[in-house]
Design an enzyme around this catalytic site. Structure first.
Site, mmCIF file in Angstrom:
data_model
loop_
_atom_site.group_PDB
_atom_site.id
_atom_site.type_symbol
_atom_site.label_atom_id
_atom_site.label_comp_id
_atom_site.label_asym_id
_atom_site.label_seq_id
_atom_site.Cartn_x
_atom_site.Cartn_y
_atom_site.Cartn_z
ATOM 1 N N LYS A 14 0.840 -1.199 0.000
ATOM 2 C CA LYS A 14 0.000 0.000 0.000
ATOM 3 C C LYS A 14 0.871 1.243 0.000
ATOM 4 C CE LYS A 14 -3.937 -2.113 2.395
ATOM 5 N NZ LYS A 14 -4.832 -2.101 3.567
ATOM 6 N N GLU A 69 3.746 3.987 6.187
ATOM 7 C CA GLU A 69 3.527 4.314 4.780
ATOM 8 C C GLU A 69 2.822 5.656 4.594
ATOM 9 O OE1 GLU A 69 4.886 2.919 2.391
ATOM 10 O OE2 GLU A 69 5.028 0.739 2.631
ATOM 11 N N ALA A 100 -2.819 -6.429 10.793
ATOM 12 C CA ALA A 100 -2.102 -7.700 10.876
ATOM 13 C C ALA A 100 -2.243 -8.370 12.237
ATOM 14 C CB ALA A 100 -0.624 -7.469 10.548
ATOM 15 N N LYS A 159 -5.787 6.182 2.899
ATOM 16 C CA LYS A 159 -6.337 6.003 4.247
ATOM 17 C C LYS A 159 -5.224 6.044 5.285
ATOM 18 C CE LYS A 159 -4.867 1.640 4.854
ATOM 19 N NZ LYS A 159 -4.107 1.080 5.984
ATOM 20 N N THR A 177 -8.177 1.704 10.375
ATOM 21 C CA THR A 177 -6.832 2.257 10.538
ATOM 22 C C THR A 177 -6.820 3.552 11.330
ATOM 23 O OG1 THR A 177 -6.360 1.316 8.358
ATOM 24 C CG2 THR A 177 -4.734 2.803 9.258
#
Length: 301
Positions: A78, A251, A110, A161, A218
């Site tokens: 991502k 990220e 995860a 996101k 998230t």
């Protein structure tokens, strides 16, 4: 199936665990472990790429000469490439002509998947039959998979996101309350839509698992590295200090820089992304970023 997983970070290890639970025969490779992943390709029926965004482009070019014709790739990375401003699947397809490619995205923290907690995600591809086949083969007790035909929109939603999760971590870290958080995520969703539509994705993807679903997970969980990074910045840590404290790839930080570069080129107005980019580059403190968003000129929704 015989499956090769590229990447042994938190997400890669989780994918290995999920696949092994389902009875697939799994091999895994990582850059840190060394060895030539190209030598493993001929034995596989499917390859999953779960490397960090920064490593996707080089890995795709490295494997291109050895890639068996017809071997499908499931892209699980991502982000946006900071130089080429491309999604992971675009980098893979540019390197390997005719690659049968599917994108996996959705609310898939995860740690929860490792614990066997239930989740749903989406397989996005222009290869409908391949996506449907993988949906049957990879769905299991802990993971329900859906399909769509918008890999670009799915990837853009999954990348942005993370930017919004950084902003949400700042919001919660500053104790701004539920009203502010709801307002932030609603306007963040609108910014995600601007980019998805601007790049040719489908706006309906924004309201599916890869968009709203992933954003809700998230932006509301301390299990999210991007959320934790934002909260640490709100607590006064500098950029590098926050990254070190998180201890894993964030990220959203790199994606904020990439998407604001893209916005400058396309003349998009993305105020939340811009404030996160300023925060990452330490051009503004968290309190200043909030003030800047609240002081913007009034407009229609």
């Amino acid at each position: 199936m015989r499956v090769l997983v590229l990447g042994k970070g938190a997400w890669g290890r989780t994918l290995v665990t999920l696949l092994e639970r389902q009875g697939h025969r799994v091999q895994a490779w990582s850059r840190s472990g060394g060895g030539d992943p190209g030598l493993l390709l001929a034995q596989q029926e499917l390859v999953l790429a779960a490397v960090a965004m920064a490593g996707v482009g080089d890995l795709a070019l490295r494997l291109a000469p050895q890639w068996p014709q017809g071997l499908p790739l499931l892209s699980c990375s991502k982000g946006l490439d900071p130089e080429r401003l491309s999604t992971p699947s675009q980098l893979w397809e540019d390197a390997i002509a005719g690659l049968p490619l599917v994108v996996l995205s959705g609310p898939n923290l995860a740690t929860e998947l490792d614990q066997g907690l239930p989740a749903a995600s989406v397989l996005a591809s222009r290869h409908r039959d391949l996506a449907t086949a993988l949906q049957r083969q990879l769905s299991g007790d802990g993971l329900r998979l859906y399909t769509n035909n918008d890999p670009l929109g799915t990837e853009v939603a999954g990348a942005l996101k993370n930017v919004m999760a950084v902003a949400a971590g700042v919001c919660d870290g500053l104790g701004l309350g539920a009203n502010a958080k709801a307002s932030l995520l609603t306007r963040g969703l609108a910014e995600m839509g601007v980019v998805i539509e601007g790049l040719g994705g489908q706006i309906s993807t924004l309201y599916g698992l890869a968009g709203l679903g992933d954003l809700l997970a998230t932006a509301n969980s301390p299990l999210s590295r991007n959320y934790r990074y934002g909260a640490l910045r709100a607590d006064g840590l500098a950029h590098q200090q926050a990254l070190a404290k998180v201890g894993a790839t964030v990220e959203g930080a790199a994606t904020a820089l990439a998407v604001t570069r893209l916005a400058d080129q396309r003349l998009w107005h993305l105020p939340i992304c811009e404030q996160v980019a300023d925060l990452v580059q330490e051009r503004a403190r968290p309190e200043e970023s909030v003030r800047s968003l609240m002081d913007r000129a009034l407009k229609g929704e």
